[in-house]
Structure formats: structure tokens, C-alpha cells
Design a protein around this motif. Structure first.
Motif, PDB file in Angstrom:
ATOM      1  N   CYS A 147      34.146  34.138  40.336  1.00 60.05           N
ATOM      2  CA  CYS A 147      33.750  35.236  39.444  1.00 60.05           C
ATOM      3  C   CYS A 147      32.262  35.537  39.488  1.00 60.05           C
ATOM      4  N   SER A 148      31.422  34.503  39.643  1.00 61.99           N
ATOM      5  CA  SER A 148      29.981  34.701  39.486  1.00 61.99           C
ATOM      6  C   SER A 148      29.238  34.868  40.808  1.00 61.99           C
TER       7      SER A 148
ATOM      8  N   MET B 113      42.807  43.312  34.959  1.00 65.31           N
ATOM      9  CA  MET B 113      42.697  41.911  34.586  1.00 65.31           C
ATOM     10  C   MET B 113      43.106  41.066  35.778  1.00 65.31           C
ATOM     11  N   GLY B 114      42.134  40.757  36.598  1.00 68.89           N
ATOM     12  CA  GLY B 114      42.380  39.917  37.754  1.00 68.89           C
ATOM     13  C   GLY B 114      41.969  38.494  37.455  1.00 68.89           C
ATOM     14  N   ALA B 115      41.026  37.974  38.272  1.00 70.04           N
ATOM     15  CA  ALA B 115      40.547  36.613  38.061  1.00 70.04           C
ATOM     16  C   ALA B 115      39.959  36.472  36.663  1.00 70.04           C
ATOM     17  N   ALA B 116      40.344  35.413  35.974  1.00 72.30           N
ATOM     18  CA  ALA B 116      39.853  35.049  34.638  1.00 72.30           C
ATOM     19  C   ALA B 116      40.362  35.962  33.535  1.00 72.30           C
ATOM     20  N   GLY B 117      41.245  36.897  33.852  1.00 69.96           N
ATOM     21  CA  GLY B 117      41.992  37.625  32.841  1.00 69.96           C
ATOM     22  C   GLY B 117      41.180  38.342  31.776  1.00 69.96           C
ATOM     23  N   ILE B 118      41.587  38.168  30.513  1.00 66.24           N
ATOM     24  CA  ILE B 118      40.986  38.891  29.398  1.00 66.24           C
ATOM     25  C   ILE B 118      39.492  38.612  29.284  1.00 66.24           C
ATOM     26  N   ILE B 119      39.101  37.368  29.475  1.00 63.09           N
ATOM     27  CA  ILE B 119      37.682  37.058  29.284  1.00 63.09           C
ATOM     28  C   ILE B 119      36.822  37.762  30.328  1.00 63.09           C
ATOM     29  N   CYS B 120      37.311  37.886  31.543  1.00 69.72           N
ATOM     30  CA  CYS B 120      36.540  38.573  32.579  1.00 69.72           C
ATOM     31  C   CYS B 120      36.402  40.061  32.248  1.00 69.72           C
ATOM     32  N   SER B 121      37.499  40.705  31.893  1.00 70.43           N
ATOM     33  CA  SER B 121      37.465  42.141  31.605  1.00 70.43           C
ATOM     34  C   SER B 121      36.596  42.450  30.393  1.00 70.43           C
ATOM     35  N   THR B 122      36.751  41.673  29.323  1.00 69.59           N
ATOM     36  CA  THR B 122      35.964  41.947  28.118  1.00 69.59           C
ATOM     37  C   THR B 122      34.480  41.709  28.366  1.00 69.59           C
TER      38      THR B 122
ATOM     39  N   ASP C  58      25.369  36.917  29.404  1.00 75.42           N
ATOM     40  CA  ASP C  58      25.138  35.602  30.005  1.00 75.42           C
ATOM     41  C   ASP C  58      26.340  35.071  30.776  1.00 75.42           C
ATOM     42  N   LEU C  59      27.457  35.757  30.674  1.00 77.22           N
ATOM     43  CA  LEU C  59      28.653  35.297  31.379  1.00 77.22           C
ATOM     44  C   LEU C  59      28.776  35.878  32.777  1.00 77.22           C
ATOM     45  N   VAL C  60      28.115  36.995  33.050  1.00 70.14           N
ATOM     46  CA  VAL C  60      28.514  37.799  34.210  1.00 70.14           C
ATOM     47  C   VAL C  60      27.521  37.750  35.361  1.00 70.14           C
ATOM     48  N   LEU C  61      28.041  38.123  36.513  1.00 72.27           N
ATOM     49  CA  LEU C  61      27.251  38.311  37.713  1.00 72.27           C
ATOM     50  C   LEU C  61      26.165  39.348  37.449  1.00 72.27           C
ATOM     51  N   GLY C  62      24.934  39.028  37.805  1.00 73.44           N
ATOM     52  CA  GLY C  62      23.836  39.945  37.555  1.00 73.44           C
ATOM     53  C   GLY C  62      23.252  39.798  36.170  1.00 73.44           C
ATOM     54  N   GLY C  63      23.887  38.960  35.327  1.00 71.62           N
ATOM     55  CA  GLY C  63      23.382  38.701  33.986  1.00 71.62           C
ATOM     56  C   GLY C  63      22.832  37.290  33.911  1.00 71.62           C
ATOM     57  N   GLY C  64      23.457  36.481  33.040  1.00 78.91           N
ATOM     58  CA  GLY C  64      22.964  35.122  32.878  1.00 78.91           C
ATOM     59  C   GLY C  64      23.658  34.098  33.747  1.00 78.91           C
TER      60      GLY C  64
END
Length: 758
Positions: free
Chosen positions: A55-56, A275-284, A379-385
Motif C-alpha cells: 500500500c505505501s 476497495m482493493g488492498a486493505a479494504g475500507i481503511i485504504c479507501s477512507t 499519516d497513513l498514505v503514500l505521499g503523506g506520513g
């Protein structure tokens, strides 16, 4: 519901818990610093999947940023939307992407491959684009092993069953076999679709009070920690993680496609994401971070397939055929009505909230009235934290060893050996027709495929535009990578992968536009593996710059290795699209008539390095990448484009796997014709016929066009070319010797893979 004390009813996790979830000790400390406290288990699980390599891109993003990612046609920033988007004129755009489903396919090949197809198509239609075609790039181990045959049959059936039921044609691809893939096959799925430029949907979230919906299938326990599973080596314990493999339903996806395009057409969708990899948490998290807003989500409102699911299970589930949709407040009834019509779940699970005073947006997840997770989206995402690492890399010892190869130590092929070599190559599973595979796919659904009965180096699909019934443009597409070349020399091999993709499009009559890539490598923490990755990215970048084909996005798949087989060959698969403006410029690879002249355009080379002939017939595994010069390659493409545009050639086929002889055979067999050619005494016979030196294209010319052809290439384009011989009624003749009959060659070529699989 205002955020209060965070609890999920579990003892706070330790650094050992973090390790088991794939979180490094230093990452665990960073999570505590971000939250200002210890994370609970749900929050740690969230970070573990969002900071996984899958994901990251934490071990790859620093190098991916060096790739060319801009052109006048780019309509979406690379990697920032569900898929790439390129302007093709007339108010239309092509959305396309390639992604891997390697680890799931290694354990459960049918569902692993099927859900890979489903996921890549969702990436396309969440852009608002209707998918028009699919390709796939498949790599397997020794085809004689029972396990390999099981994997091949499962993967092919999974792709065929899902794609056929979904109703999108599979129009091409590649299949390659080598023992390095014995444990870890590669399954890379490509999809492309067409959308009107002013109807593109974005993967974003904003607007305080806007409702958040989950739509499509119910959420189950399949695929939980699938992203984490994809971010570790395959081992003898991997079968214990079968629940990390998702289960697909193509009929549900077809309904979801139609409902999704219909809600986007209303103009009331703020943002939408698969909702692919990591499902709801990834999309949100990704949508919230991009829109710089937060969300409050009530997990009790998520439709589930199992009772009493934990909050972290709902958040991390990778159940298929689901979307997260943010809609304009007040338009809920319109969206609900559309999904009711298609008999799909449509549940409002939360709403968009304003960013806080010290961050760009937080995610608050509730279950049973309790706040079970409070995390900052950024802080969870690519390009963020999410962490970004510069990994150690060093040149592997084998690289210089391969360069010591001396072709003089290999005997040249004798005249009485030509038939044996020809039979070996035409029946080899890396070269033989993949008819056994593609006959399990529906290539004609939608009736837009222009290449089924007109074979060409790339697939060509007609663009259907309701506003213009007589619209003539077509999209050409291909997936290419010879991983043996990349293993021998990652920098040169990756350049060749890009160049061959562009060459295939050029030989089809298309103008190459842009690239999506699927970078399949071993463990990035192994310095020699990471060196392969770095060199391949550099080579890919250089070639993409040369051909003005920016990278629109794609996928990195690390950890493709096992304790038994080590890492797979570095395999940077290139998906490339091109535009055919005029259908009259579509070029095919088949010889047209007896008496036509056969020419080789491009410089012949005394080179057998990394060829299938050297590797599998002579058994020499160590040699450098084949001869290649990027400037010569570029010049060749411009010459072929002119030859096609001016109508002076009857066919064009790139010389690649198996060399010139295989290219001749593939051009002769479609119409049951033959050829008679002579080799050049200045070159080794095996290099001339079976070498895989790059930057060469085989063309046929009508006798009445010979003068124009030679004038154009010689005086105007100054491109090296040589007359090889003529097209004949039957038989493959070299230097006056009949090597094979056309019928025997066609039987070997068409049926060898099927016989092997049987």
C-alpha cells in the motif's frame, strides 16, 4: 458522535505484536509519536496494512518518483487516481492500469487470478470509464512439474471465468516459463477503458456533512491482511494465510459496473474509490487525505456476511466488488434508488467532517457506540506520513560473470541441425502459440476487437463513441517484458521491455502514448535484489523519456521469492497503449501473398546472448542481455511509422523471442504460406537466425513497391535494411534447404503448449 476515549477492548499491543503484523520496531515508535500515545490493536492493524509495501510503496517510491510522469496528454497525476488517464482527442480519454495478484495466485490460483481481473477492472470503472479490453502477463515455473500445471490451469481458468462472465474481452498478453517462478508465479492483469473527459470521477472526499456510502457486496472475512501477506516472502507457512486470498463474483461486478457508471453520470458523486488492498481503511484514508477532510464511520452500518466481526476485521477485509462513495448531501435518495434498481447493497456508513486545527483530516471509526480507532488520514498514505526508505543496494556477483560470456565457446548451428533447432523453438512454451490459453478467454465479446482475425504485434480495439457512430480511432495495447534479459542486465533489460512494447505498437500502426508498469521483484531488503530494482527503474525511465511515453502509474510487487527458489527474475512488466488515428494504417504481421519480398529492417548482429536458443537449446544460462542501442531503436520506430503511413509495406513483425527464424515462421503461418531466405556469411548462422539482438523488424513488400521502399529507407530515412528472400506457397527454406513444412511448423507452434498441459 464526538470523539472521546479510544478503546477496542484489547490489551495495548507490544513491539512484538507489531513485528507479527509486519511493522518494524522503528515504525512502531513512529506510530506512537504520530498518535501521541500507544496504538490499540485496531489502530496498529490499520498502520500495518497502510504502511505495508503493497500500500505505501515505502521501499520503492523514492525511485518511482524519478520516472517521467508528464505529457500534454496526461489528465491525471501518476498514482493519484484509481488508474492512469490519457487524452485521446475528441473529448475522450483512455483509462488504463496494470496490477499484480502474485501471492494470492501462488496459494489459490483460480481465485487469486480471478480477483486480480476483478480488481483491475474496478480501478478502471471507478474513473467513470467503461472497460473495453483486458490483457495479462503470466509467469510460471518448469512446465513439466505437476505443481506448475496446476497453477497454470487454475490461473487461466480464473482469468477466463471472471473475464468472460464480466463481459470484457481478453485481447492479448504473454506467458513465460522459467524455473525461477516454480514457487512464486506472477499474475499481472491489465485493463483499459474509455471515458468522456468531462465525466471523469476522482478518488477524493470533501464537503462537511457529505454522506459516505459503501456499495456493492457485503463484507466478509476473506482477504484480511491481504496487503500484509503480499508484502512478505512466500514460505512453507504461506498456506496458513489462505483467508488472505479474496473470493470474486463476476456477476456481482457486472452489476456494480453498471450502477457505478450510472451514479457517476448523475453528477452527484464527490469521490469514489475501489476497495482493493486493505479494504475500507485504504479507501477512507486515501480519499480523505487527498480531499484534506476527515470522516466519521460507524462500522455497525457496514453490511457483513458473517456475524460478530471485529472492527479491525471489517476495516481490513478485502472482500471483492465493493466501492466507497462520497455523495453530495441531499442526494442520498438518488444514489439509493440506483443501487436498489441493480439489487446491490448501498449503505450510508458515515459522513465527511472538517479537518482539525492541527491536521488535514482524521478518521474516527466507531463500533457498538465506542470509538475504536482515531487516526490521521494523511499519516497513513503514500505521499503523506507513510515511511519512505532509501535501501542499501549493491551489484550482485553474477552480473560481471554473465558479461564474461564468449560466443566463440558455443558451436555454431550446422546445416543438418537447423530442423532440430527450429522444432525446439517453435514447440517451446515460451515461443509456441498460447492458443491453449487464449481459447479459454472470450476475445470477441463487445465486438470491438480488431486483431482476432488480423494478427498484429499488439492488440487493437475499436473505440465506440455513441455520439459518433462512425468513429474510426482504435486503441492498441500490449504487455511486454523478457525477464531473462532483465536478470542479465536490469538497466538494459528494462530499456528493452519499454522498447519492445513501443515496437509492438509501432508495428501495429499505432503511435505510443503512455505506460503503466508492474514491477515484480524479490525481497527489497536484500541489497542485490534492490540493485536490480534500482537499475531497472533507471533503464525504464531512460526509455520512456526517449519514446515520450510517461508512466501513468502501476504497481510494485516485492517479496516474490521463496527459501527454496530464491528471488524470481526481476520482471518489470510494461503495459503500453497507443492510438491508431486511421484504421487504414492498421498493420498486421502476416505475409500476404506468394512472391512478396521479405526484408529485415534494422542492423543484424553477431549476437546470441540471452536468446531462447542459447538458454534452452544450448543450455547456456549465463550471458549478458542481447545487443541493444536505444538511439538505433528509436530511429527504427520512426522508419517503420513512415513505411506504414506511406503504404509501402504489406506486413510488419518485430524480431524478438526466438529471433529472425521465429518471426519468419509467425508471419508465414497465419495464411499457410512459406518463405525462402538466405543467411549472411558475415554472421554466425545461429546468430543470424536465432539471435535476439534488438531493434529489428521483419517486413514484407509487394514487388511493385520495392523501388519506393528502398528509396524511402535508403535515401530518405537512411535506415539499414537487407533483402532476405521471398514469400513462397509452402515450406520454410533457408539457404536452399527445406527446414520444415508449413503444416508441420504450424502443428508444433499451435498445439505444443496444449499437449504439454494435457
Amino acid at each position: 458522535m464526538a470523539p472521546t476515549e479510544v478503546t477496542d477492548g484489547n490489551v495495548l499491543p507490544t513491539v512484538e505484536t507489531a513485528r507479527k503484523l509486519g511493522v518494524l520496531p522503528e515504525e512502531f515508535e513512529k506510530i506512537k509519536e504520530i498518535l501521541g500515545r500507544d496504538p490499540n490493536f485496531t489502530e496498529l492493524s490499520i498502520f500495518s496494512v497502510m504502511w505495508s509495501e503493497h500500500c505505501s510503496y515505502k521501499n520503492s517510491i523514492v525511485w518511482l518518483k524519478t520516472l517521467p510522469r508528464d505529457s500534454d496528454r496526461m489528465l491525471a497525476k501518476a498514482g493519484e487516481e484509481n488508474a492512469g488517464l490519457v487524452d485521446i482527442g475528441d473529448g475522450l480519454a483512455c483509462s488504463f492500469k496494470i496490477e499484480s495478484h502474485n501471492h494470492p495466485s501462488a496459494l489459490e490460483p483460480y481465485q487469486g487470478a480471478a480477483t486480480g481481473v476483478g480488481g483491475i477492472n474496478r480501478d478502471i470503472f471507478t474513473m467513470g470509464a467503461r472497460p473495453i479490453a483486458q490483457l495479462n502477463s503470466l509467469r510460471f515455473g518448469n512446465p513439466n512439474l505437476p505443481k506448475t500445471k496446476w497453477l497454470v490451469k487454475g490461473v487461466v481458468k480464473g482469468i477466463g471465468d471472471y473475464g468472460n462472465a464480466f463481459g470484457i474481452p481478453t485481447v492479448g498478453g504473454e506467458v513465460f516459463f522459467d524455473e525461477c517462478y516454480n514457487t512464486n508465479p506472477l499474475v499481472n492483469a491489465f485493463s483499459a477503458g474509455i471515458v468522456e473527459v468531462d465525466k471523469v470521477a476522482k478518488a477524493t472526499s470533501y464537503g462537511v456533512g457529505n454522506p459516505v456510502f459503501i456499495v456493492g457486496s457485503a463484507t466478509g472475512k476473506d482477504g484480511i491482511h491481504g496487503a500484509t501477506f503480499a508484502s512478505e516472502d512466500i514460505s512453507d507457512k504461506s498456506n496458513e494465510k489462505l483467508p488472505a486470498v479474496q473470493v470474486g463474483d463476476p456477476f456481482m461486478e457486472k452489476l456494480l459496473l453498471e450502477a457505478t457508471l450510472e451514479i457517476i453520470a448523475t453528477g452527484h458523486v464527490i469521490g469514489i474509490q475501489d476497495m482493493g488492498a486493505a479494504g475500507i481503511i485504504c479507501s477512507t484514508s486515501e480519499m480523505s487525505a487527498k480531499g484534506e477532510h476527515g470522516m466519521i464511520i460507524d462500522l455497525d452500518k457496514v453490511p457483513t456476511r458473517q456475524a460478530n466481526m471485529h472492527g479491525w476485521e471489517i476495516l481490513l477485509s478485502e472482500s471483492q466488488e465493493r466501492m466507497l462513495v462520497v455523495v453530495e448531501k441531499g442526494k442520498e435518495d438518488i444514489i439509493n434508488a440506483i443501487f436498489d434498481k441493480w439489487d446491490l447493497h448501498c449503505a450510508q456508513i458515515g459522513e465527511v467532517v472538517a479537518p482539525g486545527p492541527h491536521d488535514t483530516g482524521r478518521l474516527h471509526f466507531y463500533q457498538h457506540g465506542q470509538l475504536i480507532a482515531d487516526v490521521p488520514a494523511h499519516d497513513l498514505v503514500l505521499g503523506g506520513g507513510a515511511p519512505q526508505y532509501h535501501r542499501e543496494y549493491r551489484e550482485p556477483a553474477y552480473y560481471q560473470q554473465f558479461k564474461q560470456f564468449d560466443s566463440n565457446q558455443v558451436p555454431d548451428v550446422a546445416a543438418d541441425e537447423l530442423t532440430a533447432v527450429a522444432k525446439h523453438l517453435l514447440s517451446h512454451p515460451n515461443i509456441a502459440s498460447k492458443k491453449w490459453v487464449y481459447e479459454q478467454y472470450d476475445s470477441m465479446v463487445g465486438t470491438a476487437n480488431r486483431s482476432t482475425n488480423r494478427p498484429s504485434d499488439a492488440a487493437l480495439v475499436r473505440i465506440r463513441d455513441a455520439k459518433h457512430p462512425n468513429y474510426k480511432k482504435g486503441i492498441a495495447m500490449t504487455v511486454d517484458c523478457n525477464s531473462r534479459y532483465v536478470n542479465a542486465d536490469p538497466f538494459v533489460g528494462a530499456q528493452i521491455a519499454v522498447s519492445e512494447a513501443a515496437r509492438n505498437l509501432t508495428c501495429t500502426g499505432a503511435e505510443p502514448l503512455a505506460v503503466t508498469n508492474n514491477l515484480n521483484f524479490g525481497n527489497p531488503y536484500v541489497p542485490e535484489v534492490y540493485w536490480q530494482f534500482v537499475q531497472a527503474v533507471k533503464g525504464m525511465g531512460a526509455a520512456c523519456l526517449k519514446f515520450a511515453t510517461p508512466v501513468t502509474g502501476g504497481n510494485v510487487s516485492f517479496y516474490n521469492q521463496s527459501s527454496d527458489d530464491g528471488p524470481v527474475f526481476p520482471t518489470p512488466t510494461i503495459g503500453m497503449i497507443g492510438l491508431v488515428e486511421n484504421p487504414e494504417h492498421q498493420m498486421t504481421l502476416d505475409f500476404k501473398a506468394e512472391g512478396d519480398l521479405i526484408y529485415l529492417v534494422g542492423p543484424p548482429q553477431n549476437d546470441i546472448a540471452s536468446s531462447e536458443y542459447l538458454y534452452s537449446y544450448r543450455g547456456v544460462k549465463q550471458s549478458p542481455a542481447p545487443a541493444f542501442n536505444l538511439d538505433e531503436e528509436y530511429t527504427l520506430h520512426q522508419s517503420i511509422k513512415q513505411l506504414i503511413a506511406q503504404g509501402v509495406i504489406a506486413s510488419a513483425h518485430d524480431v524478438s523471442d526466438g529471433g529472425l527464424f521465429v518471426a519468419l515462421a509467425e508471419s508465414a503461418m497465419p495464411r499457410g504460406l512459406g518463405f525462402s531466405i538466405s543467411t549472411d556469411d558475415n554472421f554466425r548462422t545461429d546468430a543470424y537466425l536465432f539471435g535476439e539482438a534488438q531493434s529489428r523488424v521483419l517486413v514484407s513488400v509487394k514487388p511493385e513497391q520495392q523501388g519506393t521502399f528502398q528509396q524511402l529507407l535508403g535515401a530518405e530515412l537512411k535506415t539499414e535494411h537487407a533483402l532476405l528472400g521471398t514469400v513462397t506457397a509452402e515450406g520454410f527454406v533457408v539457404n536452399g534447404q527445406t527446414v520444415l513444412s508449413t503444416a508441420d511448423a504450424k502443428d508444433l507452434y499451435d498445439n505444443s503448449l496444449g499437449r504439454l498441459m494435457a
